[in-house]
Design a protein around this motif. Structure first.
Motif, short mmCIF file in Angstrom:
data_model
loop_
_atom_site.label_atom_id
_atom_site.label_comp_id
_atom_site.label_asym_id
_atom_site.label_seq_id
_atom_site.Cartn_x
_atom_site.Cartn_y
_atom_site.Cartn_z
N ARG A 34 -2.70 7.63 8.43
CA ARG A 34 -1.40 7.88 9.05
C ARG A 34 -1.60 8.54 10.40
NH1 ARG A 34 1.75 10.49 3.79
NH2 ARG A 34 2.08 8.51 2.67
N ILE A 35 -0.81 8.13 11.38
CA ILE A 35 -0.82 8.79 12.68
C ILE A 35 0.62 9.10 13.07
CG2 ILE A 35 -2.95 7.62 13.39
CD1 ILE A 35 -1.22 5.96 15.33
N VAL A 36 0.76 10.18 13.84
CA VAL A 36 2.07 10.55 14.38
C VAL A 36 2.01 10.41 15.89
CG1 VAL A 36 3.79 12.38 14.63
CG2 VAL A 36 2.54 12.14 12.47
N ILE A 37 2.96 9.69 16.45
CA ILE A 37 3.03 9.47 17.89
C ILE A 37 4.24 10.22 18.44
CG2 ILE A 37 3.29 7.76 19.74
CD1 ILE A 37 2.21 5.68 17.68
N LYS A 38 4.00 11.05 19.44
CA LYS A 38 5.11 11.74 20.10
C LYS A 38 5.26 11.20 21.51
CE LYS A 38 6.98 14.98 22.91
NZ LYS A 38 6.70 15.37 24.32
N VAL A 67 2.56 4.64 10.74
CA VAL A 67 2.96 5.28 12.00
C VAL A 67 4.28 6.01 11.82
CG1 VAL A 67 3.62 4.87 14.41
CG2 VAL A 67 1.78 3.51 13.38
N VAL A 68 4.35 7.22 12.38
CA VAL A 68 5.59 7.97 12.52
C VAL A 68 5.77 8.26 14.01
CG1 VAL A 68 6.82 10.11 12.00
CG2 VAL A 68 5.37 9.05 10.25
N VAL A 69 6.98 8.08 14.52
CA VAL A 69 7.26 8.34 15.93
C VAL A 69 8.25 9.49 16.04
CG1 VAL A 69 8.19 7.42 18.09
CG2 VAL A 69 6.88 5.92 16.56
N VAL A 70 7.95 10.45 16.91
CA VAL A 70 8.88 11.53 17.27
C VAL A 70 9.10 11.44 18.78
CG1 VAL A 70 9.28 14.01 17.33
CG2 VAL A 70 8.00 13.01 15.42
N HIS A 71 10.33 11.54 19.22
CA HIS A 71 10.59 11.39 20.65
C HIS A 71 11.41 12.56 21.19
CE1 HIS A 71 14.85 10.38 20.07
NE2 HIS A 71 14.45 9.69 19.01
N GLY A 72 11.30 12.77 22.49
CA GLY A 72 12.09 13.78 23.17
C GLY A 72 13.21 13.16 23.97
N ALA A 73 13.84 13.99 24.84
CA ALA A 73 14.95 13.47 25.65
C ALA A 73 15.22 14.34 26.87
CB ALA A 73 16.22 13.39 24.81
N GLY A 74 14.18 15.01 27.36
CA GLY A 74 14.39 16.01 28.41
C GLY A 74 15.17 15.54 29.62
N SER A 201 18.06 22.15 17.88
CA SER A 201 17.10 21.27 18.54
C SER A 201 15.72 21.85 18.36
CB SER A 201 17.44 21.16 20.03
OG SER A 201 16.43 20.46 20.72
N ILE A 202 14.73 20.99 18.09
CA ILE A 202 13.35 21.42 17.88
C ILE A 202 12.48 20.78 18.96
CG2 ILE A 202 11.38 21.35 16.28
CD1 ILE A 202 13.39 21.13 13.98
N ASN A 203 11.55 21.53 19.49
CA ASN A 203 10.61 20.97 20.45
C ASN A 203 9.88 19.78 19.83
OD1 ASN A 203 7.54 20.99 21.37
ND2 ASN A 203 8.78 21.69 23.10
N ALA A 204 9.85 18.65 20.51
CA ALA A 204 9.31 17.42 19.92
C ALA A 204 7.80 17.50 19.67
CB ALA A 204 9.63 16.22 20.82
#
Length: 306
Positions: A34-38, A67-74, A201-204
């Motif tokens: 498993r990998i996590v992509i930010k 795969v798990v993806v976490v994204h931001g939105a700055g 909100s949590i820091n990505a």
């Protein structure tokens, strides 16, 4: 075309096939892992990046890599806040987030960016689902508390960051169902309830590393335009050990990178093998990074085995 030209063309094709075969062979070593992509929020407007990443994730899934993806939105949040003339202040890398700001943050993260990201995965026939930390209490948040010493004294005052949190709990059973039973790629917006159902909100970067620790991921891949450490010693990249990170933190004033480095070291302490902080500039940089079994990296790799 001369006979020699035909042979030259054939040699080029053979070289490309050889490189492709080596890359696939290297990636296959991650099969079953498993990998996590930010993905940083600054990337979410870049259609070429999203198209390339969707293709890369499709290849990883074909090779049996979860795969798990976490994204931001700055950048998107910045633009909306500016249009609405809502104050936009930061402290130690965190956006100070009042009740008006958290509504904008959630709208951008979960309502717009998350579903747009899902679109690019679906275009490449990747089975996926867009979620926030709120869905089925996937992630539970806790309020972050920060203090600051007044200049010229030892008196500390509390800095209220508003609705900014850290991950406190994870619905691991739900996560396992998504990854193993449903065989989906979760695309996660870093918005969550706390125990009283307030929105945070949590820091990505922090969330990506936290998820990786808990789902026993092998790697975290942080894709960003900001992928080098700018310290008093100059720009740092390449492979570094967790034991070197504290020194680097002391020598940089980039608060967002400090958060990223601290989260990375914590992930390594809790079972993640490596955190890669890489450039998003080159097409297929994700595949290039994961298929490299040597010291080559487009940014920083934090791990114990180098």
């Amino acid at each position: 075309m001369s006979k020699s030209a035909k042979y030259a063309l054939s040699d080029k094709i053979i070289d490309k096939v050889s490189e492709l075969s080596e890359m696939i062979g290297n990636l296959k070593e991650l099969s079953g892992e498993r990998i996590v992509i930010k993905c940083g929020g600054e990337l979410m407007d870049d259609e070429n990046f999203l198209e390339s990443l969707g293709n890369d994730i499709a290849i990883l899934r074909t090779l049996g890599i979860s795969v798990v993806v976490v994204h931001g939105a700055g950048s998107q949040v910045d633009r909306v806040l500016a249009k609405l003339k809502i104050k936009n202040d930061f402290f130690d890398g965190y956006r100070i987030t009042d009740s008006a700001t958290i509504e904008v943050v959630e709208m951008a993260l979960t309502g717009l960016i998350n579903k747009n990201f899902v679109k690019y995965l679906l275009k490449h026939e990747v089975n996926c689902i867009g979620l926030s930390g709120k869905d089925n209490n996937l992630i539970t948040a806790k309020k972050i508390r920060r203090t600051q010493k007044d200049e010229g004294s030892n008196i500390e005052r509390i800095i209220d960051l508003g609705f900014i949190g850290d991950p406190a709990d994870i619905n691991l059973e739900f996560f396992e169902d998504l990854l193993d039973n449903a065989d989906l790629v979760p695309v996660i917006s870093p918005i969550a309830f706390d125990k009283s159902f307030n929105t945070f909100s949590i820091n990505a970067d922090v969330l990506a590393c936290y998820i990786a620790e808990n789902i026993k991921a092998t790697k975290v891949i942080i894709m960003s335009e900001n992928y080098n450490i700018k310290s008093k010693d100059g720009i740092i990249n390449g492979h570094i050990k967790p034991s070197d990170v504290n020194r680097l933190i002391e020598n940089t004033t980039d608060y967002k990178m400090i958060l990223r480095l601290k989260a990375s070291v914590n992930a390594l302490k809790n079972g993640v093998e490596a955190v890669h902080i890489i450039s998003s500039e080159d097409k297929h940089s994700l595949l290039a990074e994961l298929s490299s079994l040597n010291d080559t990296t487009s940014g920083i790799v934090i791990c114990d085995n180098k």
